[in-house]
Design a protein around this motif. Structure first.
Motif, PDB file in Angstrom:
ATOM      1  N   PRO A  48       0.851  -1.194   0.000  1.00  0.00           N
ATOM      2  CA  PRO A  48       0.000   0.000   0.000  1.00  0.00           C
ATOM      3  C   PRO A  48       0.892   1.251   0.000  1.00  0.00           C
ATOM      4  CG  PRO A  48      -0.224  -1.198   2.067  1.00  0.00           C
ATOM      5  CD  PRO A  48       0.723  -1.964   1.216  1.00  0.00           C
ATOM      6  N   ILE A  49       0.461   2.285  -0.660  1.00  0.00           N
ATOM      7  CA  ILE A  49       1.289   3.480  -0.844  1.00  0.00           C
ATOM      8  C   ILE A  49       1.686   4.143   0.471  1.00  0.00           C
ATOM      9  CG2 ILE A  49      -0.608   5.106  -1.167  1.00  0.00           C
ATOM     10  CD1 ILE A  49       2.166   5.417  -3.517  1.00  0.00           C
ATOM     11  N   GLN A  50       0.851   4.061   1.502  1.00  0.00           N
ATOM     12  CA  GLN A  50       1.142   4.794   2.735  1.00  0.00           C
ATOM     13  C   GLN A  50       2.363   4.260   3.479  1.00  0.00           C
ATOM     14  OE1 GLN A  50      -1.651   2.920   2.411  1.00  0.00           O
ATOM     15  NE2 GLN A  50      -2.075   1.796   4.269  1.00  0.00           N
ATOM     16  N   ILE A  51       2.826   3.074   3.170  1.00  0.00           N
ATOM     17  CA  ILE A  51       4.003   2.550   3.864  1.00  0.00           C
ATOM     18  C   ILE A  51       5.225   3.434   3.599  1.00  0.00           C
ATOM     19  CG2 ILE A  51       4.805   0.944   2.084  1.00  0.00           C
ATOM     20  CD1 ILE A  51       5.376  -1.037   4.405  1.00  0.00           C
ATOM     21  N   ARG A  52       5.304   4.044   2.419  1.00  0.00           N
ATOM     22  CA  ARG A  52       6.429   4.932   2.107  1.00  0.00           C
ATOM     23  C   ARG A  52       6.404   6.189   2.975  1.00  0.00           C
ATOM     24  NH1 ARG A  52      10.694   4.211  -0.107  1.00  0.00           N
ATOM     25  NH2 ARG A  52      10.687   6.046  -1.374  1.00  0.00           N
ATOM     26  N   PHE A  53       5.219   6.665   3.311  1.00  0.00           N
ATOM     27  CA  PHE A  53       5.100   7.898   4.086  1.00  0.00           C
ATOM     28  C   PHE A  53       5.440   7.684   5.559  1.00  0.00           C
ATOM     29  CE2 PHE A  53       2.304   8.507   0.435  1.00  0.00           C
ATOM     30  CZ  PHE A  53       2.846   9.669  -0.076  1.00  0.00           C
ATOM     31  N   LEU A  54       5.329   6.460   6.042  1.00  0.00           N
ATOM     32  CA  LEU A  54       5.641   6.191   7.445  1.00  0.00           C
ATOM     33  C   LEU A  54       7.126   6.375   7.753  1.00  0.00           C
ATOM     34  CD1 LEU A  54       3.386   3.080   8.084  1.00  0.00           C
ATOM     35  CD2 LEU A  54       3.005   5.410   8.881  1.00  0.00           C
ATOM     36  N   ASP A  55       7.966   6.348   6.730  1.00  0.00           N
ATOM     37  CA  ASP A  55       9.402   6.560   6.919  1.00  0.00           C
ATOM     38  C   ASP A  55       9.772   8.038   7.042  1.00  0.00           C
ATOM     39  OD1 ASP A  55       9.925   3.886   6.888  1.00  0.00           O
ATOM     40  OD2 ASP A  55      11.146   3.893   5.078  1.00  0.00           O
ATOM     41  N   MET A  56       8.890   8.938   6.654  1.00  0.00           N
ATOM     42  CA  MET A  56       9.199  10.368   6.710  1.00  0.00           C
ATOM     43  C   MET A  56       9.248  10.850   8.155  1.00  0.00           C
ATOM     44  SD  MET A  56       6.869  11.853   3.684  1.00  0.00           S
ATOM     45  CE  MET A  56       7.152  11.433   1.997  1.00  0.00           C
ATOM     46  N   LYS A  57      10.235  11.669   8.461  1.00  0.00           N
ATOM     47  CA  LYS A  57      10.434  12.125   9.838  1.00  0.00           C
ATOM     48  C   LYS A  57       9.222  12.854  10.392  1.00  0.00           C
ATOM     49  CE  LYS A  57      15.373  12.158  10.021  1.00  0.00           C
ATOM     50  NZ  LYS A  57      16.585  12.811  10.375  1.00  0.00           N
ATOM     51  N   HIS A  58       8.619  13.719   9.599  1.00  0.00           N
ATOM     52  CA  HIS A  58       7.489  14.481  10.114  1.00  0.00           C
ATOM     53  C   HIS A  58       6.202  13.655  10.198  1.00  0.00           C
ATOM     54  CE1 HIS A  58       6.956  14.981   5.776  1.00  0.00           C
ATOM     55  NE2 HIS A  58       5.691  15.266   6.014  1.00  0.00           N
ATOM     56  N   LEU A  59       6.238  12.417   9.704  1.00  0.00           N
ATOM     57  CA  LEU A  59       5.070  11.536   9.799  1.00  0.00           C
ATOM     58  C   LEU A  59       5.332  10.322  10.682  1.00  0.00           C
ATOM     59  CD1 LEU A  59       3.785  11.636   6.117  1.00  0.00           C
ATOM     60  CD2 LEU A  59       2.863  12.831   8.089  1.00  0.00           C
ATOM     61  N   GLY A  60       6.353  10.377  11.501  1.00  0.00           N
ATOM     62  CA  GLY A  60       6.566   9.312  12.461  1.00  0.00           C
ATOM     63  C   GLY A  60       7.908   8.623  12.415  1.00  0.00           C
ATOM     64  N   ASN A  61       8.611   8.684  11.274  1.00  0.00           N
ATOM     65  CA  ASN A  61       9.932   8.075  11.153  1.00  0.00           C
ATOM     66  C   ASN A  61       9.931   6.615  11.636  1.00  0.00           C
ATOM     67  OD1 ASN A  61      12.604   8.080  10.403  1.00  0.00           O
ATOM     68  ND2 ASN A  61      13.319   8.894  12.352  1.00  0.00           N
ATOM     69  N   LYS A  62       8.979   5.834  11.146  1.00  0.00           N
ATOM     70  CA  LYS A  62       8.819   4.446  11.602  1.00  0.00           C
ATOM     71  C   LYS A  62       9.905   3.496  11.092  1.00  0.00           C
ATOM     72  CE  LYS A  62       4.998   5.358  13.689  1.00  0.00           C
ATOM     73  NZ  LYS A  62       5.035   5.651  15.082  1.00  0.00           N
ATOM     74  N   ARG A  63      10.576   3.883  10.014  1.00  0.00           N
ATOM     75  CA  ARG A  63      11.620   3.041   9.425  1.00  0.00           C
ATOM     76  C   ARG A  63      11.099   1.646   9.088  1.00  0.00           C
ATOM     77  NH1 ARG A  63      16.522   4.920  13.362  1.00  0.00           N
ATOM     78  NH2 ARG A  63      16.594   7.042  12.596  1.00  0.00           N
ATOM     79  N   ILE A  64       9.942   1.617   8.482  1.00  0.00           N
ATOM     80  CA  ILE A  64       9.295   0.352   8.151  1.00  0.00           C
ATOM     81  C   ILE A  64       9.496  -0.053   6.694  1.00  0.00           C
ATOM     82  CG2 ILE A  64       7.060   1.385   7.571  1.00  0.00           C
ATOM     83  CD1 ILE A  64       5.777  -1.032   9.024  1.00  0.00           C
ATOM     84  N   TYR A  65       9.912   0.867   5.850  1.00  0.00           N
ATOM     85  CA  TYR A  65      10.052   0.550   4.430  1.00  0.00           C
ATOM     86  C   TYR A  65      11.515   0.466   4.002  1.00  0.00           C
ATOM     87  CZ  TYR A  65       9.337   0.659  -0.595  1.00  0.00           C
ATOM     88  OH  TYR A  65       9.354   0.348  -1.925  1.00  0.00           O
ATOM     89  N   ASN A  66      12.204   1.584   4.011  1.00  0.00           N
ATOM     90  CA  ASN A  66      13.569   1.619   3.483  1.00  0.00           C
ATOM     91  C   ASN A  66      14.550   0.759   4.268  1.00  0.00           C
ATOM     92  OD1 ASN A  66      13.117   3.311   1.289  1.00  0.00           O
ATOM     93  ND2 ASN A  66      13.262   5.129   2.569  1.00  0.00           N
ATOM     94  N   ARG A  67      14.530   0.876   5.571  1.00  0.00           N
ATOM     95  CA  ARG A  67      15.516   0.157   6.380  1.00  0.00           C
ATOM     96  C   ARG A  67      15.410  -1.362   6.228  1.00  0.00           C
ATOM     97  NH1 ARG A  67      17.737   1.931  12.079  1.00  0.00           N
ATOM     98  NH2 ARG A  67      18.322   3.609  10.698  1.00  0.00           N
ATOM     99  N   PRO A  68      14.226  -1.969   6.364  1.00  0.00           N
ATOM    100  CA  PRO A  68      14.164  -3.428   6.182  1.00  0.00           C
ATOM    101  C   PRO A  68      14.516  -3.875   4.765  1.00  0.00           C
ATOM    102  CG  PRO A  68      12.234  -2.682   7.364  1.00  0.00           C
ATOM    103  CD  PRO A  68      12.955  -1.456   6.892  1.00  0.00           C
ATOM    104  N   ILE A  69      14.076  -3.115   3.769  1.00  0.00           N
ATOM    105  CA  ILE A  69      14.346  -3.526   2.384  1.00  0.00           C
ATOM    106  C   ILE A  69      15.823  -3.382   2.055  1.00  0.00           C
ATOM    107  CG2 ILE A  69      13.963  -2.914  -0.041  1.00  0.00           C
ATOM    108  CD1 ILE A  69      11.023  -2.459   0.716  1.00  0.00           C
ATOM    109  N   TRP A  70      16.389  -2.205   2.280  1.00  0.00           N
ATOM    110  CA  TRP A  70      17.797  -1.999   1.956  1.00  0.00           C
ATOM    111  C   TRP A  70      18.695  -2.829   2.858  1.00  0.00           C
ATOM    112  CZ3 TRP A  70      19.879   0.517  -2.133  1.00  0.00           C
ATOM    113  CH2 TRP A  70      18.997   1.268  -2.902  1.00  0.00           C
ATOM    114  N   GLY A  71      18.391  -2.865   4.136  1.00  0.00           N
ATOM    115  CA  GLY A  71      19.222  -3.613   5.071  1.00  0.00           C
ATOM    116  C   GLY A  71      19.211  -5.103   4.813  1.00  0.00           C
ATOM    117  N   THR A  72      18.063  -5.624   4.461  1.00  0.00           N
ATOM    118  CA  THR A  72      17.949  -7.068   4.256  1.00  0.00           C
ATOM    119  C   THR A  72      18.361  -7.476   2.852  1.00  0.00           C
ATOM    120  OG1 THR A  72      16.164  -7.195   5.864  1.00  0.00           O
ATOM    121  CG2 THR A  72      16.379  -9.038   4.352  1.00  0.00           C
TER     122      THR A  72
END
Length: 129
Positions: free
Chosen positions: A74-98
């Motif tokens: 779903p598109i909103q997963i990308r927005f959860l990584d933005m600092k002003h929207l919570g900085n959840k690190r749910i998209y970029n970090r798991p994908i790039w790290g793994t």
């Protein structure tokens, strides 16, 4: 089975394992970081996100140029990584790290181990004959 077929199967197995690891990490982040109030505020979006992580939609295919993976989020997963929207690190970090750190390293250095584990009996029989 020819060597190219083995390489393709190896790549598919490694990518499958990497994708499953990404989704597992995202499940842990989503269950820990997405609070009950956030789920209430965006109840349908939060439910969509959890449903997509719990029941991932992805396809791993091979063609003449290699192996490809297509993952639907779903598109909103990308927005959860933005600092002003919570900085959840749910998209970029798991994908790039793994996928880029762990899976790529596995692909480079574990082919021999994968062959031995997967075809141990077949290899032993071929040497005995």
């Amino acid at each position: 089975m020819e060597i190219e077929g083995l390489k393709i199967q190896y790549l598919k197995d490694q990518i499958e394992r990497g994708i499953q690891s990404v989704f597992e990490k995202q499940r842990m982040i989503a269950s820990a970081d997405i609070s009950i109030s956030e789920r209430r505020r965006g109840a349908s979006r939060g439910a969509d996100l959890m449903a997509s992580i719990n029941n991932p939609d992805y396809l791993i295919s091979s063609d003449g140029s290699g192996v490809r993976a297509h993952i639907t989020y779903p598109i909103q997963i990308r927005f959860l990584d933005m600092k002003h929207l919570g900085n959840k690190r749910i998209y970029n970090r798991p994908i790039w790290g793994t996928l880029y750190r762990e899976t790529l390293a596995d692909i480079r250095y574990e082919f021999r181990d994968w062959l031995q584990k997967r075809f141990k009996d077949s290899i032993a029989e071929s040497f005995q004959q």
